[in-house]
Motif scaffolding. Structure first.
Motif, PDB file in Angstrom:
ATOM      1  N   VAL A  94      -4.000  16.814  22.908  1.00  0.00           N
ATOM      2  CA  VAL A  94      -4.420  15.415  22.881  1.00  0.00           C
ATOM      3  C   VAL A  94      -5.529  15.287  21.842  1.00  0.00           C
ATOM      4  N   ARG A  95      -5.294  14.443  20.851  1.00  0.00           N
ATOM      5  CA  ARG A  95      -6.206  14.333  19.707  1.00  0.00           C
ATOM      6  C   ARG A  95      -6.922  12.982  19.717  1.00  0.00           C
ATOM      7  N   SER A  96      -8.194  13.006  19.378  1.00  0.00           N
ATOM      8  CA  SER A  96      -8.956  11.766  19.226  1.00  0.00           C
ATOM      9  C   SER A  96      -8.792  11.247  17.803  1.00  0.00           C
ATOM     10  N   VAL A  97      -8.642   9.940  17.681  1.00  0.00           N
ATOM     11  CA  VAL A  97      -8.506   9.316  16.373  1.00  0.00           C
ATOM     12  C   VAL A  97      -9.424   8.092  16.319  1.00  0.00           C
ATOM     13  N   ALA A  98     -10.096   7.924  15.192  1.00  0.00           N
ATOM     14  CA  ALA A  98     -11.007   6.795  15.022  1.00  0.00           C
ATOM     15  C   ALA A  98     -10.220   5.546  14.619  1.00  0.00           C
ATOM     16  N   ALA A  99     -10.809   4.383  14.843  1.00  0.00           N
ATOM     17  CA  ALA A  99     -10.179   3.127  14.443  1.00  0.00           C
ATOM     18  C   ALA A  99     -10.035   3.075  12.924  1.00  0.00           C
ATOM     19  N   ALA A 100      -9.030   2.337  12.470  1.00  0.00           N
ATOM     20  CA  ALA A 100      -8.802   2.224  11.020  1.00  0.00           C
ATOM     21  C   ALA A 100      -8.080   0.923  10.717  1.00  0.00           C
ATOM     22  N   ILE A 101      -8.199   0.487   9.480  1.00  0.00           N
ATOM     23  CA  ILE A 101      -7.462  -0.671   8.970  1.00  0.00           C
ATOM     24  C   ILE A 101      -6.661  -0.211   7.770  1.00  0.00           C
ATOM     25  N   ILE A 102      -5.361  -0.475   7.796  1.00  0.00           N
ATOM     26  CA  ILE A 102      -4.494  -0.108   6.681  1.00  0.00           C
ATOM     27  C   ILE A 102      -4.003  -1.393   6.029  1.00  0.00           C
ATOM     28  N   GLU A 103      -4.311  -1.537   4.746  1.00  0.00           N
ATOM     29  CA  GLU A 103      -3.955  -2.765   4.029  1.00  0.00           C
ATOM     30  C   GLU A 103      -2.730  -2.556   3.159  1.00  0.00           C
ATOM     31  N   ASP A 104      -2.145  -3.686   2.749  1.00  0.00           N
ATOM     32  CA  ASP A 104      -0.999  -3.687   1.831  1.00  0.00           C
ATOM     33  C   ASP A 104       0.187  -2.901   2.373  1.00  0.00           C
ATOM     34  N   VAL A 105       0.426  -3.037   3.668  1.00  0.00           N
ATOM     35  CA  VAL A 105       1.592  -2.392   4.291  1.00  0.00           C
ATOM     36  C   VAL A 105       2.809  -3.287   4.060  1.00  0.00           C
ATOM     37  N   PRO A 106       3.938  -2.739   3.626  1.00  0.00           N
ATOM     38  CA  PRO A 106       5.119  -3.572   3.403  1.00  0.00           C
ATOM     39  C   PRO A 106       5.483  -4.388   4.644  1.00  0.00           C
ATOM     40  N   GLY A 107       5.738  -5.677   4.435  1.00  0.00           N
ATOM     41  CA  GLY A 107       6.066  -6.563   5.541  1.00  0.00           C
ATOM     42  C   GLY A 107       7.557  -6.753   5.743  1.00  0.00           C
ATOM     43  N   THR A 108       8.361  -6.012   5.006  1.00  0.00           N
ATOM     44  CA  THR A 108       9.813  -6.071   5.166  1.00  0.00           C
ATOM     45  C   THR A 108      10.351  -4.658   5.371  1.00  0.00           C
ATOM     46  N   GLY A 109      11.474  -4.571   6.062  1.00  0.00           N
ATOM     47  CA  GLY A 109      12.078  -3.272   6.333  1.00  0.00           C
ATOM     48  C   GLY A 109      11.344  -2.543   7.444  1.00  0.00           C
ATOM     49  N   GLU A 110      11.665  -1.250   7.587  1.00  0.00           N
ATOM     50  CA  GLU A 110      11.038  -0.432   8.621  1.00  0.00           C
ATOM     51  C   GLU A 110       9.942   0.438   8.008  1.00  0.00           C
ATOM     52  N   VAL A 111       8.806   0.449   8.676  1.00  0.00           N
ATOM     53  CA  VAL A 111       7.660   1.251   8.236  1.00  0.00           C
ATOM     54  C   VAL A 111       7.146   2.017   9.449  1.00  0.00           C
ATOM     55  N   ARG A 112       6.958   3.299   9.291  1.00  0.00           N
ATOM     56  CA  ARG A 112       6.434   4.116  10.393  1.00  0.00           C
ATOM     57  C   ARG A 112       4.928   4.304  10.218  1.00  0.00           C
ATOM     58  N   VAL A 113       4.213   3.932  11.284  1.00  0.00           N
ATOM     59  CA  VAL A 113       2.753   4.065  11.330  1.00  0.00           C
ATOM     60  C   VAL A 113       2.429   5.133  12.361  1.00  0.00           C
ATOM     61  N   GLY A 114       1.535   6.031  12.001  1.00  0.00           N
ATOM     62  CA  GLY A 114       1.182   7.092  12.942  1.00  0.00           C
ATOM     63  C   GLY A 114      -0.095   7.779  12.532  1.00  0.00           C
ATOM     64  N   VAL A 115      -0.165   9.047  12.827  1.00  0.00           N
ATOM     65  CA  VAL A 115      -1.348   9.836  12.477  1.00  0.00           C
ATOM     66  C   VAL A 115      -0.928  11.045  11.655  1.00  0.00           C
ATOM     67  N   LYS A 116      -1.871  11.512  10.840  1.00  0.00           N
ATOM     68  CA  LYS A 116      -1.675  12.755  10.107  1.00  0.00           C
ATOM     69  C   LYS A 116      -2.725  13.765  10.554  1.00  0.00           C
ATOM     70  N   LEU A 117      -2.240  14.971  10.831  1.00  0.00           N
ATOM     71  CA  LEU A 117      -3.076  16.059  11.315  1.00  0.00           C
ATOM     72  C   LEU A 117      -3.289  17.074  10.199  1.00  0.00           C
ATOM     73  N   THR A 118      -4.534  17.335   9.879  1.00  0.00           N
ATOM     74  CA  THR A 118      -4.861  18.344   8.873  1.00  0.00           C
ATOM     75  C   THR A 118      -5.748  19.404   9.504  1.00  0.00           C
ATOM     76  N   SER A 119      -5.720  20.594   8.931  1.00  0.00           N
ATOM     77  CA  SER A 119      -6.577  21.673   9.418  1.00  0.00           C
ATOM     78  C   SER A 119      -7.253  22.344   8.236  1.00  0.00           C
ATOM     79  N   ALA A 120      -8.470  22.782   8.460  1.00  0.00           N
ATOM     80  CA  ALA A 120      -9.245  23.482   7.437  1.00  0.00           C
ATOM     81  C   ALA A 120      -9.969  24.640   8.103  1.00  0.00           C
TER      82      ALA A 120
END
Length: 203
Positions: A94-120
Motif C-alpha cells: 500500500v503506497r502513499s501518494v500526494a495530491a497532484a494536478i495534471i493539465e492538458d490531458v486529452p479530452g477525447t478517446g481513452e486515457v489511463r490515469v494512475g501512478v508511477k512507482l520508481t525506486s532509487a
C-alpha cells in the motif's frame, strides 16, 4: 542453485535464485553472509505480495485518491485532472501518494490515469547517517546497509515520467468510467459470495 547480482545493481550485492525456499535457518558459529540477509527480505516480500494480491489488485484505491475532471475552456479539447492524496495498492504494498494536478490531458478517446512507482538506492555516501552509530565500537562510522527508496506519483500512462505504471482511473472522452473506491477485500468477498450461492442459493 544460482547466486545472481542484486536487482539494486550495487556491487558485491547478491540474491539467491532458489525454488521452494520458505525460510532461512542460521546456525551458531556460521559466517553472516550479506546474501542471506537479502534472501530473508526477498522471501518475506514475496510472501506478503502473494497474500496482498489475494485481497487487492494493482491500482486499487485504499484511501482517498479522489478524481475531479474539469474541461478546459473552448476551443481546447483538453481537460485538467485533479487527484487527491491517499493510498493505493501497487506492486504488493500500500503506497502513499500526494495530491497532484495534471493539465492538458486529452479530452477525447481513452486515457489511463494512475501512478508511477520508481525506486532509487541510497548508500552511506548519500546519507551520512547510514554508518555505525555506537561510539567506541569497531563498527563506529563504518558503512551500513544501503536503502532502496520507493516513490509513487500520479501520472498518465503515456507521460514522460519514469517508473512502473499502475492504472487507477480510465477516462473516456474526459469522463472517469469508475469513481467507486473498491473494497480491499473485494476478491475475498467474491469468493465467499460464490460459495454461499452454491451452498444456499443466495448471498
Amino acid at each position: 542453485m544460482a547466486t545472481n547480482a542484486h536487482p539494486s545493481g550495487l556491487p558485491q550485492a547478491y540474491l539467491t535464485d532458489r525454488v521452494g525456499d520458505a525460510r532461512l535457518v542460521v546456525a551458531e558459529g556460521q559466517f553472516a553472509h550479506g546474501v542471506d540477509l537479502n534472501d530473508i527480505q526477498d522471501l518475506g516480500e514475496r510472501r506478503s505480495r502473494r497474500i496482498g494480491n489475494m485481497v487487492a489488485r494493482d491500482g486499487d484505491r485504499v484511501e482517498g485518491c479522489e478524481i475531479v475532471v474539469v474541461p478546459d475552456e473552448a476551443p481546447a479539447t483538453t481537460v485538467t485532472v485533479s487527484l487527491g492524496a491517499g493510498r493505493i495498492y501497487a506492486d504488493g504494498d500500500v503506497r502513499s501518494v500526494a495530491a497532484a494536478i495534471i493539465e492538458d490531458v486529452p479530452g477525447t478517446g481513452e486515457v489511463r490515469v494512475g501512478v508511477k512507482l520508481t525506486s532509487a538506492v541510497e548508500t552511506y555516501e548519500d546519507d551520512e547517517d547510514l554508518v555505525g552509530p555506537e561510539p567506541g565500537t569497531e563498527a563506529e562510522g563504518e558503512p551500513r546497509a544501503a536503502r532502496v527508496v520507493e516513490t509513487v506519483v500520479w501520472a498518465l500512462e503515456t507521460d514522460s515520467q519514469a517508473g512502473m505504471f499502475f492504472s487507477v482511473y480510465t477516462l473516456k472522452d474526459g469522463t472517469p468510467l469508475d469513481q467507486t473506491a473498491p473494497s480491499a477485500l473485494t476478491p475475498v468477498f467474491s469468493q465467499i459470495a460464490d460459495y454461499d450461492f452454491d451452498a444456499n442459493g443466495h448471498y
